[in-house]
Scaffold this motif. Sequence first.
Motif, PDB file in Angstrom:
ATOM      1  N   THR A   1       0.814  -1.212   0.000  1.00 11.60           N
ATOM      2  CA  THR A   1       0.000   0.000   0.000  1.00 11.60           C
ATOM      3  C   THR A   1       0.849   1.264   0.000  1.00 11.60           C
ATOM      4  OG1 THR A   1      -1.771  -1.161   1.163  1.00 11.60           O
ATOM      5  CG2 THR A   1      -1.797   1.236   1.265  1.00 11.60           C
ATOM      6  N   GLY A   2       1.845   1.317   0.882  1.00 10.78           N
ATOM      7  CA  GLY A   2       2.642   2.534   1.002  1.00 10.78           C
ATOM      8  C   GLY A   2       3.598   2.750  -0.150  1.00 10.78           C
ATOM      9  N   PHE A   3       4.265   1.687  -0.608  1.00 11.42           N
ATOM     10  CA  PHE A   3       5.301   1.834  -1.626  1.00 11.42           C
ATOM     11  C   PHE A   3       4.843   1.457  -3.025  1.00 11.42           C
ATOM     12  CE2 PHE A   3       7.715   1.315   2.326  1.00 11.42           C
ATOM     13  CZ  PHE A   3       8.571   2.396   2.235  1.00 11.42           C
ATOM     14  N   ASN A   4       3.695   0.758  -3.152  1.00 11.07           N
ATOM     15  CA  ASN A   4       3.214   0.388  -4.484  1.00 11.07           C
ATOM     16  C   ASN A   4       1.832   0.944  -4.794  1.00 11.07           C
ATOM     17  OD1 ASN A   4       2.283  -2.472  -6.384  1.00 11.07           O
ATOM     18  ND2 ASN A   4       3.884  -1.046  -6.964  1.00 11.07           N
ATOM     19  N   GLY A   5       1.140   1.469  -3.791  1.00  6.64           N
ATOM     20  CA  GLY A   5      -0.127   2.146  -4.034  1.00  6.64           C
ATOM     21  C   GLY A   5      -1.339   1.253  -4.191  1.00  6.64           C
ATOM     22  N   GLN A   6      -1.245  -0.043  -3.833  1.00  3.50           N
ATOM     23  CA  GLN A   6      -2.394  -0.942  -3.921  1.00  3.50           C
ATOM     24  C   GLN A   6      -3.019  -1.086  -2.533  1.00  3.50           C
ATOM     25  OE1 GLN A   6      -1.971  -4.396  -6.743  1.00  3.50           O
ATOM     26  NE2 GLN A   6       0.202  -4.076  -6.352  1.00  3.50           N
ATOM     27  N   ILE A   7      -4.264  -0.676  -2.408  1.00  4.67           N
ATOM     28  CA  ILE A   7      -4.938  -0.661  -1.108  1.00  4.67           C
ATOM     29  C   ILE A   7      -5.436  -2.064  -0.775  1.00  4.67           C
ATOM     30  CG2 ILE A   7      -6.820   0.340   0.236  1.00  4.67           C
ATOM     31  CD1 ILE A   7      -6.709   2.754  -1.624  1.00  4.67           C
ATOM     32  N   SER A   8      -5.150  -2.514   0.435  1.00  2.15           N
ATOM     33  CA  SER A   8      -5.586  -3.844   0.873  1.00  2.15           C
ATOM     34  C   SER A   8      -6.281  -3.753   2.225  1.00  2.15           C
ATOM     35  CB  SER A   8      -4.388  -4.800   0.975  1.00  2.15           C
ATOM     36  OG  SER A   8      -4.776  -6.033   1.547  1.00  2.15           O
ATOM     37  N   LEU A   9      -7.453  -4.362   2.289  1.00  6.37           N
ATOM     38  CA  LEU A   9      -8.180  -4.505   3.554  1.00  6.37           C
ATOM     39  C   LEU A   9      -8.242  -5.971   3.972  1.00  6.37           C
ATOM     40  CD1 LEU A   9     -11.227  -2.113   2.967  1.00  6.37           C
ATOM     41  CD2 LEU A   9      -9.154  -1.653   4.268  1.00  6.37           C
ATOM     42  N   GLY A  10      -7.366  -6.796   3.404  1.00  7.72           N
ATOM     43  CA  GLY A  10      -7.468  -8.229   3.668  1.00  7.72           C
ATOM     44  C   GLY A  10      -6.179  -8.905   4.017  1.00  7.72           C
ATOM     45  N   HIS A  11      -5.205  -8.170   4.550  1.00 12.21           N
ATOM     46  CA  HIS A  11      -3.923  -8.805   4.844  1.00 12.21           C
ATOM     47  C   HIS A  11      -3.999  -9.757   6.038  1.00 12.21           C
ATOM     48  CE1 HIS A  11      -1.492  -7.231   1.757  1.00 12.21           C
ATOM     49  NE2 HIS A  11      -0.351  -7.433   2.383  1.00 12.21           N
TER      50      HIS A  11
ATOM     51  N   ARG B   1      16.531  -0.842  -8.085  1.00 11.34           N
ATOM     52  CA  ARG B   1      15.736  -0.559  -9.282  1.00 11.34           C
ATOM     53  C   ARG B   1      14.287  -0.995  -9.106  1.00 11.34           C
ATOM     54  NH1 ARG B   1      17.065  -2.928 -15.355  1.00 11.34           N
ATOM     55  NH2 ARG B   1      15.266  -1.982 -16.407  1.00 11.34           N
ATOM     56  N   SER B   2      14.080  -2.163  -8.483  1.00 12.95           N
ATOM     57  CA  SER B   2      12.718  -2.665  -8.287  1.00 12.95           C
ATOM     58  C   SER B   2      11.925  -1.747  -7.384  1.00 12.95           C
ATOM     59  CB  SER B   2      12.757  -4.080  -7.705  1.00 12.95           C
ATOM     60  OG  SER B   2      13.388  -4.975  -8.586  1.00 12.95           O
ATOM     61  N   GLY B   3      12.570  -1.240  -6.326  1.00  8.61           N
ATOM     62  CA  GLY B   3      11.883  -0.330  -5.420  1.00  8.61           C
ATOM     63  C   GLY B   3      11.481   0.962  -6.101  1.00  8.61           C
ATOM     64  N   ARG B   4      12.380   1.495  -6.941  1.00 11.40           N
ATOM     65  CA  ARG B   4      12.042   2.724  -7.668  1.00 11.40           C
ATOM     66  C   ARG B   4      10.895   2.489  -8.643  1.00 11.40           C
ATOM     67  NH1 ARG B   4      17.745   3.106  -7.580  1.00 11.40           N
ATOM     68  NH2 ARG B   4      17.907   2.254  -9.697  1.00 11.40           N
TER      69      ARG B   4
ATOM     70  N   ILE C   1       5.142   3.322 -10.022  1.00  6.99           N
ATOM     71  CA  ILE C   1       3.780   2.836 -10.281  1.00  6.99           C
ATOM     72  C   ILE C   1       2.807   3.456  -9.292  1.00  6.99           C
ATOM     73  CG2 ILE C   1       2.322   0.774 -10.258  1.00  6.99           C
ATOM     74  CD1 ILE C   1       4.803  -0.787 -11.221  1.00  6.99           C
ATOM     75  N   ARG C   2       3.228   3.574  -8.041  1.00 10.50           N
ATOM     76  CA  ARG C   2       2.362   4.198  -7.029  1.00 10.50           C
ATOM     77  C   ARG C   2       2.058   5.648  -7.371  1.00 10.50           C
ATOM     78  NH1 ARG C   2       5.588   5.726  -1.883  1.00 10.50           N
ATOM     79  NH2 ARG C   2       6.360   7.145  -3.510  1.00 10.50           N
ATOM     80  N   ASP C   3       3.072   6.389  -7.809  1.00  4.88           N
ATOM     81  CA  ASP C   3       2.893   7.819  -8.050  1.00  4.88           C
ATOM     82  C   ASP C   3       2.119   8.097  -9.334  1.00  4.88           C
ATOM     83  OD1 ASP C   3       4.318   8.322  -5.740  1.00  4.88           O
ATOM     84  OD2 ASP C   3       6.244   8.502  -6.767  1.00  4.88           O
TER      85      ASP C   3
ATOM     86  N   TYR D   1       5.199  -6.010 -11.890  1.00  4.01           N
ATOM     87  CA  TYR D   1       5.608  -5.440 -10.611  1.00  4.01           C
ATOM     88  C   TYR D   1       4.468  -5.451  -9.598  1.00  4.01           C
ATOM     89  CZ  TYR D   1      10.287  -3.871 -11.851  1.00  4.01           C
ATOM     90  OH  TYR D   1      11.616  -3.834 -12.169  1.00  4.01           O
ATOM     91  N   LYS D   2       3.243  -5.227 -10.053  1.00  2.00           N
ATOM     92  CA  LYS D   2       2.114  -5.232  -9.121  1.00  2.00           C
ATOM     93  C   LYS D   2       1.874  -6.622  -8.544  1.00  2.00           C
ATOM     94  CE  LYS D   2      -0.701  -1.294 -10.572  1.00  2.00           C
ATOM     95  NZ  LYS D   2      -2.030  -0.871 -11.075  1.00  2.00           N
ATOM     96  N   THR D   3       1.903  -7.644  -9.409  1.00  2.00           N
ATOM     97  CA  THR D   3       1.646  -8.998  -8.915  1.00  2.00           C
ATOM     98  C   THR D   3       2.788  -9.498  -8.035  1.00  2.00           C
ATOM     99  OG1 THR D   3       2.513  -9.815 -11.029  1.00  2.00           O
ATOM    100  CG2 THR D   3       0.126  -9.678 -10.794  1.00  2.00           C
ATOM    101  N   VAL D   4       4.034  -9.213  -8.423  1.00  4.64           N
ATOM    102  CA  VAL D   4       5.174  -9.646  -7.606  1.00  4.64           C
ATOM    103  C   VAL D   4       5.168  -8.913  -6.266  1.00  4.64           C
ATOM    104  CG1 VAL D   4       7.687  -9.627  -7.437  1.00  4.64           C
ATOM    105  CG2 VAL D   4       6.592 -10.351  -9.553  1.00  4.64           C
TER     106      VAL D   4
END
Length: 334
Positions: free
Chosen positions: A57-67, A190-193, A198-200, A215-218
Amino acid sequence: MAAAGADRRWVWIVVAAAAALPLLRSVVPDIISDYRLFLMSTMMIAAIAVLGLNLLTGFNGQISLGHGAFYAVGAYTAAILMDKLSLPYWTLLPIVAVVCFVVGFLFGLPALRLEGHYLALATFALALAVPQMLKYRWLEDLTGGVQGIVLLKPEAPFGLPLTEDQWLYYYCLIVTVLLFWAAWNLLRGRSGRAMMAIRDHSMAAGTMGIDTARYKTVTFGISAAYTGIAGALSASAIAFVAPDSFGFFLSISLLIGLVVGGVASLPGSIIGGIFTVLVQNSAQALSNFVKNDIGLPYDLSPYSVYGILLLVLMYVMPTGIAGGVVMAWRRLRR
């Protein structure tokens, strides 16, 4: 470079102080008791779970309510392997990481079609479904059904003169340091950037040649692996798993810990883990204080405490505790 070196030096100072903490038990047994060591172990476990959510959520921007679902998968995978196959606890984390990575990756594939609140609703459904699936009668031989699975707490290896709670503390500390170090290296590469690009702005990242789907699925898989490892550690620490322990409130508490600690902040994940455990353990004491000492006829549940503290902190520190501390430090330096 000098600032980065100073930051790393402080990190190692904190880790060394944390490692020396159980050794003070013989000096101040009332302060460094086994119960407090166990409490700090659960804080580290919660910090790992919040870190897993933070990566998504914080670094990739995908919101999760099910962790909480991935937390349950990790806990039950470890519990079943220990209970049915008698595997030692220290061999379980790589297996749990692989299983939860696959589950998160497979869930992330259809989630590529969803964004924003639609993705949040999909993960919300996952959080509601997993505890009910664990109670299913066809899986009862594995999961123990409603009764759950009772385990044994890990003992210190090699004849080390440590109690179970002391060894659990060191075990959780080692795993926490390794996982945060791995996340730090991932995010600065590189992967983190690519994740943060993608988040931004996902469309701009795709235009620049970043494979956003991969990157989203990984990232979903890595996030699930981190949270599953936290669940496996929790199973060893508490020595018990049951479906009702992984309800929807677990997912909400992880999300609240992330927001309170600081989104897209590694120190914020630690603060969020500490906050989550402290609120859960102090809610009853705070309720008694409000009812008996102040005289208000209310019983505060953990939900109420979470809500009140979240409102206060979001007003005082809208960027989370980690962000608020950084801003205060910058103002003091000026």
